[in-house]
Design a protein around this motif. Structure first.
Motif, mmCIF file in Angstrom:
data_model
loop_
_atom_site.group_PDB
_atom_site.id
_atom_site.type_symbol
_atom_site.label_atom_id
_atom_site.label_comp_id
_atom_site.label_asym_id
_atom_site.label_seq_id
_atom_site.Cartn_x
_atom_site.Cartn_y
_atom_site.Cartn_z
ATOM 1 N N TRP A 31 0.765 -1.096 -0.081
ATOM 2 C CA TRP A 31 0.048 0.133 0.102
ATOM 3 C C TRP A 31 0.940 1.135 -0.162
ATOM 4 C CZ3 TRP A 31 -3.267 -3.655 -0.476
ATOM 5 C CH2 TRP A 31 -4.696 -3.273 -0.683
ATOM 6 N N VAL A 32 2.022 1.165 0.611
ATOM 7 C CA VAL A 32 2.973 2.565 0.775
ATOM 8 C C VAL A 32 3.602 2.609 -0.336
ATOM 9 C CG1 VAL A 32 4.865 3.457 1.902
ATOM 10 C CG2 VAL A 32 3.004 2.534 3.204
ATOM 11 N N ALA A 33 3.959 1.418 -0.948
ATOM 12 C CA ALA A 33 4.890 1.555 -2.303
ATOM 13 C C ALA A 33 3.923 1.880 -3.456
ATOM 14 C CB ALA A 33 5.362 -0.061 -2.751
ATOM 15 N N GLY A 34 2.597 1.470 -3.303
ATOM 16 C CA GLY A 34 1.631 1.905 -4.376
ATOM 17 C C GLY A 34 0.985 3.071 -4.267
ATOM 18 N N ASP A 35 1.489 3.850 -3.146
ATOM 19 C CA ASP A 35 0.631 5.078 -2.841
ATOM 20 C C ASP A 35 -0.913 4.803 -2.706
ATOM 21 O OD1 ASP A 35 2.689 6.884 -2.857
ATOM 22 O OD2 ASP A 35 2.891 7.036 -4.900
ATOM 23 N N GLY A 36 -1.087 3.619 -2.085
ATOM 24 C CA GLY A 36 -2.580 3.483 -1.748
ATOM 25 C C GLY A 36 -3.371 2.617 -2.772
ATOM 26 N N LYS A 37 -2.978 2.416 -3.937
ATOM 27 C CA LYS A 37 -3.347 1.768 -5.279
ATOM 28 C C LYS A 37 -2.190 0.753 -5.680
ATOM 29 C CE LYS A 37 -6.284 5.806 -6.226
ATOM 30 N NZ LYS A 37 -6.527 6.563 -7.473
ATOM 31 N N PRO A 38 -2.202 -0.508 -5.014
ATOM 32 C CA PRO A 38 -0.953 -1.527 -5.537
ATOM 33 C C PRO A 38 -1.398 -1.849 -6.671
ATOM 34 C CG PRO A 38 -2.170 -2.212 -3.673
ATOM 35 C CD PRO A 38 -2.540 -0.777 -3.734
ATOM 36 N N ASP A 39 -0.566 -2.163 -7.762
ATOM 37 C CA ASP A 39 -0.978 -3.084 -8.956
ATOM 38 C C ASP A 39 -1.643 -4.376 -8.605
ATOM 39 O OD1 ASP A 39 -0.291 -3.149 -12.087
ATOM 40 O OD2 ASP A 39 0.458 -5.030 -10.946
ATOM 41 N N GLY A 40 -2.587 -4.668 -9.404
ATOM 42 C CA GLY A 40 -3.474 -5.806 -9.155
ATOM 43 C C GLY A 40 -2.652 -7.064 -9.205
ATOM 44 N N LEU A 41 -1.791 -7.109 -10.498
ATOM 45 C CA LEU A 41 -0.983 -8.439 -10.532
ATOM 46 C C LEU A 41 0.108 -8.444 -9.284
ATOM 47 C CD1 LEU A 41 -0.174 -10.901 -12.083
ATOM 48 C CD2 LEU A 41 1.370 -9.358 -13.427
ATOM 49 N N VAL A 42 0.470 -7.445 -9.153
ATOM 50 C CA VAL A 42 1.537 -7.458 -7.970
ATOM 51 C C VAL A 42 0.996 -7.737 -6.555
ATOM 52 C CG1 VAL A 42 3.275 -6.128 -6.641
ATOM 53 C CG2 VAL A 42 3.100 -5.768 -8.871
ATOM 54 N N LEU A 43 -0.143 -7.273 -6.420
ATOM 55 C CA LEU A 43 -1.220 -7.621 -5.015
ATOM 56 C C LEU A 43 -1.364 -9.071 -4.965
ATOM 57 C CD1 LEU A 43 -2.573 -6.938 -2.652
ATOM 58 C CD2 LEU A 43 -4.463 -6.173 -4.019
ATOM 59 N N THR A 44 -1.779 -9.693 -6.381
ATOM 60 C CA THR A 44 -2.332 -11.157 -6.405
ATOM 61 C C THR A 44 -0.942 -12.036 -5.977
ATOM 62 O OG1 THR A 44 -3.985 -10.469 -7.855
ATOM 63 C CG2 THR A 44 -3.476 -12.742 -7.615
ATOM 64 N N VAL A 45 0.175 -11.799 -6.901
ATOM 65 C CA VAL A 45 1.393 -12.503 -6.514
ATOM 66 C C VAL A 45 1.876 -12.416 -5.280
ATOM 67 C CG1 VAL A 45 3.767 -12.695 -7.373
ATOM 68 C CG2 VAL A 45 2.250 -12.426 -9.086
ATOM 69 N N PHE A 46 1.749 -11.585 -4.486
ATOM 70 C CA PHE A 46 2.373 -11.375 -3.195
ATOM 71 C C PHE A 46 1.302 -12.039 -2.190
ATOM 72 C CE2 PHE A 46 5.622 -8.748 -4.927
ATOM 73 C CZ PHE A 46 6.605 -8.931 -3.853
ATOM 74 N N VAL A 47 -0.007 -11.811 -2.292
ATOM 75 C CA VAL A 47 -0.943 -12.586 -1.476
ATOM 76 C C VAL A 47 -0.630 -13.963 -1.536
ATOM 77 C CG1 VAL A 47 -3.231 -12.847 -0.795
ATOM 78 C CG2 VAL A 47 -2.459 -10.843 -1.193
ATOM 79 N N LEU A 48 -0.779 -14.559 -2.725
ATOM 80 C CA LEU A 48 -0.485 -16.026 -2.933
ATOM 81 C C LEU A 48 0.716 -16.450 -2.446
ATOM 82 C CD1 LEU A 48 -2.072 -16.479 -6.500
ATOM 83 C CD2 LEU A 48 -3.119 -17.217 -4.376
ATOM 84 N N GLY A 49 1.850 -15.591 -2.939
ATOM 85 C CA GLY A 49 3.182 -16.105 -2.425
ATOM 86 C C GLY A 49 3.276 -16.151 -0.992
ATOM 87 N N VAL A 50 2.767 -15.260 -0.143
ATOM 88 C CA VAL A 50 2.669 -15.288 1.177
ATOM 89 C C VAL A 50 1.929 -16.573 1.696
ATOM 90 C CG1 VAL A 50 1.367 -14.517 3.538
ATOM 91 C CG2 VAL A 50 2.488 -12.935 1.794
ATOM 92 N N VAL A 51 0.792 -16.999 1.120
ATOM 93 C CA VAL A 51 0.194 -18.211 1.571
ATOM 94 C C VAL A 51 0.959 -19.323 1.305
ATOM 95 C CG1 VAL A 51 -1.815 -19.780 1.013
ATOM 96 C CG2 VAL A 51 -2.055 -17.512 1.161
ATOM 97 N N LEU A 52 1.625 -19.548 0.021
ATOM 98 C CA LEU A 52 2.677 -20.505 -0.361
ATOM 99 C C LEU A 52 3.920 -20.521 0.414
ATOM 100 C CD1 LEU A 52 2.230 -20.162 -4.242
ATOM 101 C CD2 LEU A 52 1.575 -22.147 -2.702
ATOM 102 N N MET A 53 4.586 -19.605 0.761
ATOM 103 C CA MET A 53 5.800 -19.553 1.379
ATOM 104 C C MET A 53 5.651 -19.844 2.999
ATOM 105 S SD MET A 53 8.178 -19.579 -0.826
ATOM 106 C CE MET A 53 9.378 -19.745 0.292
ATOM 107 N N ARG A 54 4.527 -19.386 3.448
ATOM 108 C CA ARG A 54 4.380 -19.714 4.992
ATOM 109 C C ARG A 54 4.163 -21.136 5.157
ATOM 110 N NH1 ARG A 54 -0.315 -21.593 8.463
ATOM 111 N NH2 ARG A 54 0.714 -21.281 10.577
ATOM 112 N N ALA A 55 3.380 -21.861 4.052
ATOM 113 C CA ALA A 55 3.168 -23.274 4.060
ATOM 114 C C ALA A 55 4.488 -24.024 3.974
ATOM 115 C CB ALA A 55 2.248 -23.531 2.921
ATOM 116 N N ALA A 56 5.274 -23.302 3.004
ATOM 117 C CA ALA A 56 6.540 -24.102 2.800
ATOM 118 C C ALA A 56 7.512 -23.904 3.924
ATOM 119 C CB ALA A 56 7.203 -23.347 1.739
ATOM 120 N N GLY A 57 7.574 -22.873 4.630
ATOM 121 C CA GLY A 57 8.365 -22.314 5.934
ATOM 122 C C GLY A 57 7.776 -23.501 7.122
#
Length: 283
Positions: A31-57
């Motif tokens: 949100w800070v990097a995107g000035d309140g409007k993060p790119d949709g693809l970036v947001l999707t990738v990072f949310v999914l990435g969090v889910v996957l990497m937390r599981a992997a961890g």
């Protein structure tokens, strides 16, 4: 089907608290990097990435602790410790989760892709730190916080000072809440020789965490100033400060159930800061 259920449990998909605690700072950064409007693809990738990497961890953590977990009351029923998933199967699951996450990262810019290698190394090596250092919770903070510079790299193509201040805040935040978590296992860890900040800090645990929480709040205020955020953000930080006080109350007598409750309460800390950010960017 039972095997799939054991894989699901091994990856802690049944316990979303870990994912949420990792997700909030990622959203702060986006949100800070995107000035309140993060790119949709970036947001999707990072949310999914969090889910996957937390599981992997979680998977690699249980693999690393397979000789310790059977001797700890809280962990003795985990799939590997209970003999329901073989260590080799866990490694395969870890690799699959990491590969899927890396496939998502390939949709980002080269800077983010390069940073992801550091993130993968941190996630894979963290579970082994409790054998070699008294500060495995600090190492967890370094690993968990790495999503912050990655998010700025993906959204802006650079990592400004505000990103590093946020990263430091997240590092210290993870150190605090994971120390609360470690306080639950302190007696068992002492018996089996596992290191933790809960043991290292000793009788000064509450005091050290109070100092760290004060620094975290100060860093979050600095983030707000640098990012020129509006008053709702500071209201969110004020709410987070109140939650720190509540957590201190919970851990005061170092009772296991209360310490675990304090750890769980960290989810609301992350949410409070994010809601402040969200509303700030609407003004």
């Amino acid at each position: 089907m039972d095997k799939l259920k054991q894989y699901w449990l091994l990856a802690r998909f049944d316990r979303p608290i870990g994912t949420l605690i990792l997700l909030w700072p990622t959203l702060w950064a986006l949100w800070v990097a995107g000035d309140g409007k993060p790119d949709g693809l970036v947001l999707t990738v990072f949310v999914l990435g969090v889910v996957l990497m937390r599981a992997a961890g979680c998977v690699i953590n249980d693999y690393a602790d397979r000789d310790f977990d059977p001797h700890v009351e809280r962990t003795k029923q985990r799939p590997i410790a209970a003999g329901k998933v073989k260590p080799k199967e866990a490694l395969i699951l870890f690799a699959v989760l990491c590969l899927i996450a890396f496939g998502l990262v390939l949709l980002m810019n080269i800077y983010t892709i390069l940073l992801s290698f550091i993130g993968a190394f941190l996630a894979a090596s963290y579970p082994f730190m409790k054998r070699y250092t008294q500060l495995p919770q600090a190492y967890l903070g370094i690993a968990f916080g790495w999503a912050v510079p990655m998010a700025f790299a993906a959204q802006r193509g650079e990592i400004p000072l505000v990103a590093w201040l946020m990263y430091l805040a997240v590092m210290l935040w993870a150190l605090v809440y994971d120390t609360m978590y470690a306080m639950v296992d302190k007696d068992d860890d002492l018996k089996i020789g596992v290191k933790s900040t809960a043991i290292l800090f000793g009788d000064y645990d509450r005091h050290i965490m109070a100092i760290l929480q004060t620094i975290i709040i100060g860093l979050l205020i600095a983030v707000g100033i640098l990012a020129q955020l509006q008053w709702p953000y500071y209201l969110g930080v004020a709410a987070a400060t109140g939650l720190c006080g509540y957590q201190q109350k919970l851990i005061f007598h170092r009772q296991k159930a209360a310490c675990f409750k304090a750890f769980l309460n960290s989810n609301w800390f992350g949410l409070a800061v994010f809601l402040g950010l969200l509303v700030s960017y609407q003004l």
